[in-house]
Enzyme design. Structure first.
Site, PDB file in Angstrom:
ATOM      1  N   LYS A  13       0.833  -1.214   0.000  1.00 61.16           N
ATOM      2  CA  LYS A  13       0.000   0.000   0.000  1.00 61.16           C
ATOM      3  C   LYS A  13       0.869   1.266   0.000  1.00 61.16           C
ATOM      4  O   LYS A  13       0.668   2.158  -0.804  1.00 61.16           O
ATOM      5  CB  LYS A  13      -0.940   0.019   1.219  1.00 61.16           C
ATOM      6  CG  LYS A  13      -1.913  -1.145   1.271  1.00 61.16           C
ATOM      7  CD  LYS A  13      -2.833  -1.059   2.480  1.00 61.16           C
ATOM      8  CE  LYS A  13      -2.134  -1.158   3.828  1.00 61.16           C
ATOM      9  NZ  LYS A  13      -1.434  -2.427   4.081  1.00 61.16           N
ATOM     10  N   ARG A  88      -9.668   0.957   8.605  1.00 60.85           N
ATOM     11  CA  ARG A  88      -9.226  -0.396   8.934  1.00 60.85           C
ATOM     12  C   ARG A  88     -10.290  -1.162   9.703  1.00 60.85           C
ATOM     13  O   ARG A  88     -10.076  -2.322  10.040  1.00 60.85           O
ATOM     14  CB  ARG A  88      -7.973  -0.297   9.807  1.00 60.85           C
ATOM     15  CG  ARG A  88      -6.664  -0.580   9.083  1.00 60.85           C
ATOM     16  CD  ARG A  88      -5.569  -0.443  10.112  1.00 60.85           C
ATOM     17  NE  ARG A  88      -4.370  -1.121   9.784  1.00 60.85           N
ATOM     18  CZ  ARG A  88      -3.307  -0.573   9.191  1.00 60.85           C
ATOM     19  NH1 ARG A  88      -3.346   0.676   8.785  1.00 60.85           N
ATOM     20  NH2 ARG A  88      -2.221  -1.277   9.004  1.00 60.85           N
ATOM     21  N   ARG A 127      11.206  -5.679   4.979  1.00 60.52           N
ATOM     22  CA  ARG A 127      10.930  -4.252   4.761  1.00 60.52           C
ATOM     23  C   ARG A 127      11.905  -3.372   5.546  1.00 60.52           C
ATOM     24  O   ARG A 127      12.214  -3.644   6.701  1.00 60.52           O
ATOM     25  CB  ARG A 127       9.497  -3.929   5.199  1.00 60.52           C
ATOM     26  CG  ARG A 127       9.235  -2.429   5.268  1.00 60.52           C
ATOM     27  CD  ARG A 127       7.786  -2.077   5.183  1.00 60.52           C
ATOM     28  NE  ARG A 127       6.995  -2.599   6.278  1.00 60.52           N
ATOM     29  CZ  ARG A 127       5.670  -2.491   6.347  1.00 60.52           C
ATOM     30  NH1 ARG A 127       5.011  -1.902   5.368  1.00 60.52           N
ATOM     31  NH2 ARG A 127       5.015  -2.977   7.369  1.00 60.52           N
ATOM     32  N   ARG A 160      11.215  -1.400  11.011  1.00 59.30           N
ATOM     33  CA  ARG A 160      10.194  -1.010  11.982  1.00 59.30           C
ATOM     34  C   ARG A 160      10.111  -2.055  13.080  1.00 59.30           C
ATOM     35  O   ARG A 160      10.157  -3.245  12.807  1.00 59.30           O
ATOM     36  CB  ARG A 160       8.831  -0.894  11.279  1.00 59.30           C
ATOM     37  CG  ARG A 160       8.537   0.491  10.781  1.00 59.30           C
ATOM     38  CD  ARG A 160       7.381   0.545   9.825  1.00 59.30           C
ATOM     39  NE  ARG A 160       6.171  -0.121  10.320  1.00 59.30           N
ATOM     40  CZ  ARG A 160       5.028  -0.143   9.644  1.00 59.30           C
ATOM     41  NH1 ARG A 160       4.938   0.471   8.472  1.00 59.30           N
ATOM     42  NH2 ARG A 160       3.982  -0.766  10.120  1.00 59.30           N
ATOM     43  N   ARG A 171      -0.390  -9.021  13.574  1.00 63.43           N
ATOM     44  CA  ARG A 171      -0.980  -8.010  12.686  1.00 63.43           C
ATOM     45  C   ARG A 171      -1.795  -8.657  11.570  1.00 63.43           C
ATOM     46  O   ARG A 171      -2.798  -8.110  11.136  1.00 63.43           O
ATOM     47  CB  ARG A 171       0.120  -7.121  12.104  1.00 63.43           C
ATOM     48  CG  ARG A 171       0.707  -6.200  13.175  1.00 63.43           C
ATOM     49  CD  ARG A 171       1.987  -5.571  12.729  1.00 63.43           C
ATOM     50  NE  ARG A 171       1.796  -4.660  11.615  1.00 63.43           N
ATOM     51  CZ  ARG A 171       2.768  -4.269  10.808  1.00 63.43           C
ATOM     52  NH1 ARG A 171       3.995  -4.725  10.988  1.00 63.43           N
ATOM     53  NH2 ARG A 171       2.521  -3.433   9.840  1.00 63.43           N
TER      54      ARG A 171
HETATM   55  P1  ADP Z   1       1.256  -1.428   7.268  1.00 66.68           P
HETATM   56  O1  ADP Z   1       1.825  -0.453   6.267  1.00 66.68           O
HETATM   57  O2  ADP Z   1       2.205  -2.540   7.534  1.00 66.68           O
HETATM   58  O3  ADP Z   1      -0.104  -1.910   6.902  1.00 66.68           O
HETATM   59  P2  ADP Z   1       0.711   0.895   8.900  1.00 66.68           P
HETATM   60  O4  ADP Z   1       1.907   1.753   8.850  1.00 66.68           O
HETATM   61  O5  ADP Z   1      -0.420   1.253   8.025  1.00 66.68           O
HETATM   62  O6  ADP Z   1       1.158  -0.624   8.633  1.00 66.68           O
HETATM   63  O7  ADP Z   1       0.174   0.775  10.391  1.00 66.68           O
HETATM   64  C1  ADP Z   1       1.022   0.483  11.461  1.00 66.68           C
HETATM   65  C2  ADP Z   1       0.208   0.430  12.744  1.00 66.68           C
HETATM   66  O8  ADP Z   1      -0.409   1.697  12.996  1.00 66.68           O
HETATM   67  C3  ADP Z   1      -0.939  -0.572  12.740  1.00 66.68           C
HETATM   68  O9  ADP Z   1      -0.523  -1.879  13.087  1.00 66.68           O
HETATM   69  C4  ADP Z   1      -1.858   0.045  13.809  1.00 66.68           C
HETATM   70  O10 ADP Z   1      -1.384  -0.214  15.113  1.00 66.68           O
HETATM   71  C5  ADP Z   1      -1.693   1.543  13.559  1.00 66.68           C
HETATM   72  N1  ADP Z   1      -2.699   2.044  12.599  1.00 66.68           N
HETATM   73  C6  ADP Z   1      -2.467   2.575  11.369  1.00 66.68           C
HETATM   74  N2  ADP Z   1      -3.612   2.931  10.775  1.00 66.68           N
HETATM   75  C7  ADP Z   1      -4.615   2.616  11.640  1.00 66.68           C
HETATM   76  C8  ADP Z   1      -6.044   2.721  11.600  1.00 66.68           C
HETATM   77  N3  ADP Z   1      -6.693   3.209  10.531  1.00 66.68           N
HETATM   78  N4  ADP Z   1      -6.742   2.293  12.691  1.00 66.68           N
HETATM   79  C9  ADP Z   1      -6.121   1.807  13.776  1.00 66.68           C
HETATM   80  N5  ADP Z   1      -4.795   1.651  13.873  1.00 66.68           N
HETATM   81  C10 ADP Z   1      -4.032   2.062  12.822  1.00 66.68           C
HETATM   82  P1  ADP Z   2       2.127  -1.835   3.190  1.00 69.59           P
HETATM   83  O1  ADP Z   2       2.118  -0.325   3.206  1.00 69.59           O
HETATM   84  O2  ADP Z   2       0.918  -2.406   2.516  1.00 69.59           O
HETATM   85  O3  ADP Z   2       2.328  -2.434   4.540  1.00 69.59           O
HETATM   86  P2  ADP Z   2       4.716  -1.587   1.804  1.00 69.59           P
HETATM   87  O4  ADP Z   2       4.427  -0.716   0.628  1.00 69.59           O
HETATM   88  O5  ADP Z   2       5.471  -1.006   2.917  1.00 69.59           O
HETATM   89  O6  ADP Z   2       3.353  -2.309   2.305  1.00 69.59           O
HETATM   90  O7  ADP Z   2       5.474  -2.890   1.234  1.00 69.59           O
HETATM   91  C1  ADP Z   2       5.868  -3.949   2.109  1.00 69.59           C
HETATM   92  C2  ADP Z   2       7.243  -4.476   1.673  1.00 69.59           C
HETATM   93  O8  ADP Z   2       7.128  -5.175   0.432  1.00 69.59           O
HETATM   94  C3  ADP Z   2       8.265  -3.368   1.430  1.00 69.59           C
HETATM   95  O9  ADP Z   2       9.513  -3.868   1.837  1.00 69.59           O
HETATM   96  C4  ADP Z   2       8.199  -3.132  -0.076  1.00 69.59           C
HETATM   97  O10 ADP Z   2       9.439  -2.654  -0.601  1.00 69.59           O
HETATM   98  C5  ADP Z   2       7.882  -4.521  -0.614  1.00 69.59           C
HETATM   99  N1  ADP Z   2       7.004  -4.524  -1.791  1.00 69.59           N
HETATM  100  C6  ADP Z   2       5.980  -3.669  -2.067  1.00 69.59           C
HETATM  101  N2  ADP Z   2       5.367  -4.001  -3.240  1.00 69.59           N
HETATM  102  C7  ADP Z   2       6.012  -5.107  -3.698  1.00 69.59           C
HETATM  103  C8  ADP Z   2       5.848  -5.939  -4.868  1.00 69.59           C
HETATM  104  N3  ADP Z   2       4.885  -5.704  -5.776  1.00 69.59           N
HETATM  105  N4  ADP Z   2       6.710  -6.994  -5.010  1.00 69.59           N
HETATM  106  C9  ADP Z   2       7.677  -7.249  -4.085  1.00 69.59           C
HETATM  107  N5  ADP Z   2       7.872  -6.503  -2.970  1.00 69.59           N
HETATM  108  C10 ADP Z   2       7.059  -5.438  -2.770  1.00 69.59           C
END
Ligand code: ADP
Ligand code: ADP
Ligand code: ZN
Length: 216
Positions: A13, A88, A127, A160, A171
């Site tokens: 994302k 979420r 990541r 992270r 998660r």
């Molecule tokens: P990822 O990119 O791996 O999906 P995020 O950076 O979006 O993770 O979120 C990291 C953490 O921040 C989540 O595990 C949660 O604890 C908190 N968080 C982010 N967005 C939300 C939301 N919309 N509602 C509740 N908690 C959130």
């Molecule tokens: P999210 O915000 O959904 O948690 P991220 O954009 O941070 O996800 O991506 C999670 C991990 O996967 C990062 O290390 C990123 O560089 C990698 N990644 C993202 N898209 C792809 C893809 N299409 N193929 C392989 N690795 C990816």
């Protein structure tokens, strides 16, 4: 254009959000990034959010919804926005819908980046992120040009805390229980577009761009 990005943690994302927000010049709003900024600045919100984030749990809706409403009220969101990591929960989705409805608005598309569970683990544990600008890298799939340094701003990239294996498991469970119901929520409103997130970063972006282009 008002876009929501849905998908399990590690789906890509954040990676796609950066590309989409540049292409369409709309602000990229990541609730995770906002919470992390508050944590690093030790604000009251940050202190509260950290308790949940470190455990892989969602920050309570009450804290999250108001934060997003405030952000969406800023002037740069007038012509659209890209929400990454919000909503979420169904409660958050309903609050967003109500908030937009007041101004006769609604989201254009909820983009689901679909990645099966078995791929998520490797994505998340590999990541690395830039604490300064939010860019996200992967040790194997998307390494920075200079090892350990952000391509965009040169800062040191880090892992992270919540990307540790134990927390990743929690998660994913939280996603399945609390966030997955949103897929049906947006599908039933004909607002869902599913993109195969197992493709390369570029292919995922092309699929999304073609779809957004066809909607105009
Ligand atoms: P990822 O990119 O791996 O999906 P995020 O950076 O979006 O993770 O979120 C990291 C953490 O921040 C989540 O595990 C949660 O604890 C908190 N968080 C982010 N967005 C939300 C939301 N919309 N509602 C509740 N908690 C959130
Ligand atoms: P999210 O915000 O959904 O948690 P991220 O954009 O941070 O996800 O991506 C999670 C991990 O996967 C990062 O290390 C990123 O560089 C990698 N990644 C993202 N898209 C792809 C893809 N299409 N193929 C392989 N690795 C990816
Ligand atoms: Zn950076």
């Amino acid at each position: 254009m008002k876009i929501i990005l849905l998908g399990p943690p590690g789906a890509g994302k954040g990676t796609q959000a950066k590309l989409i927000s540049e292409k369409y010049t709309i602000p990229h709003i990541s609730t995770g990034d906002i919470f992390r900024k508050n944590i690093s600045e030790k604000t009251t919100l940050g202190v509260k959010a950290k308790e949940y984030m470190d455990k892989g749990l969602l920050v309570p809706d009450e804290l999250t919804i108001d934060l997003v409403k405030d952000r969406l009220s800023e002037s740069d969101c007038k012509n659209g926005f890209l929400l990454d990591g919000f909503p979420r929960t169904v409660k958050q989705a309903e609050a967003l819908e109500d908030f937009l409805r007041i101004n006769n608005q609604k989201i254009d598309t909820a983009l689901l980046i679909d990645v099966p569970g078995k791929l998520i683990f490797e994505r998340m544990t590999g990541r690395r992120v830039c604490p300064a600008c939010g860019a996200s890298y992967h040790v194997k799939f998307n390494p920075p040009k200079i090892e350990g340094k952000c391509d965009a701003c040169g800062s040191d990239i880090v892992q992270r805390k919540d990307d540790a294996e134990e927390t990743v498991r929690d998660r994913i469970t939280v996603y399945e229980k609390q966030t997955q119901p949103l897929v049906e929520y947006y599908n039933s409103k004909d607002q869902l577009f599913v993109v195969d997130g197992t493709q390369s970063i570029e292919e995922v972006f092309n699929t999304i761009s073609n779809y957004m282009g066809s909607k105009k």
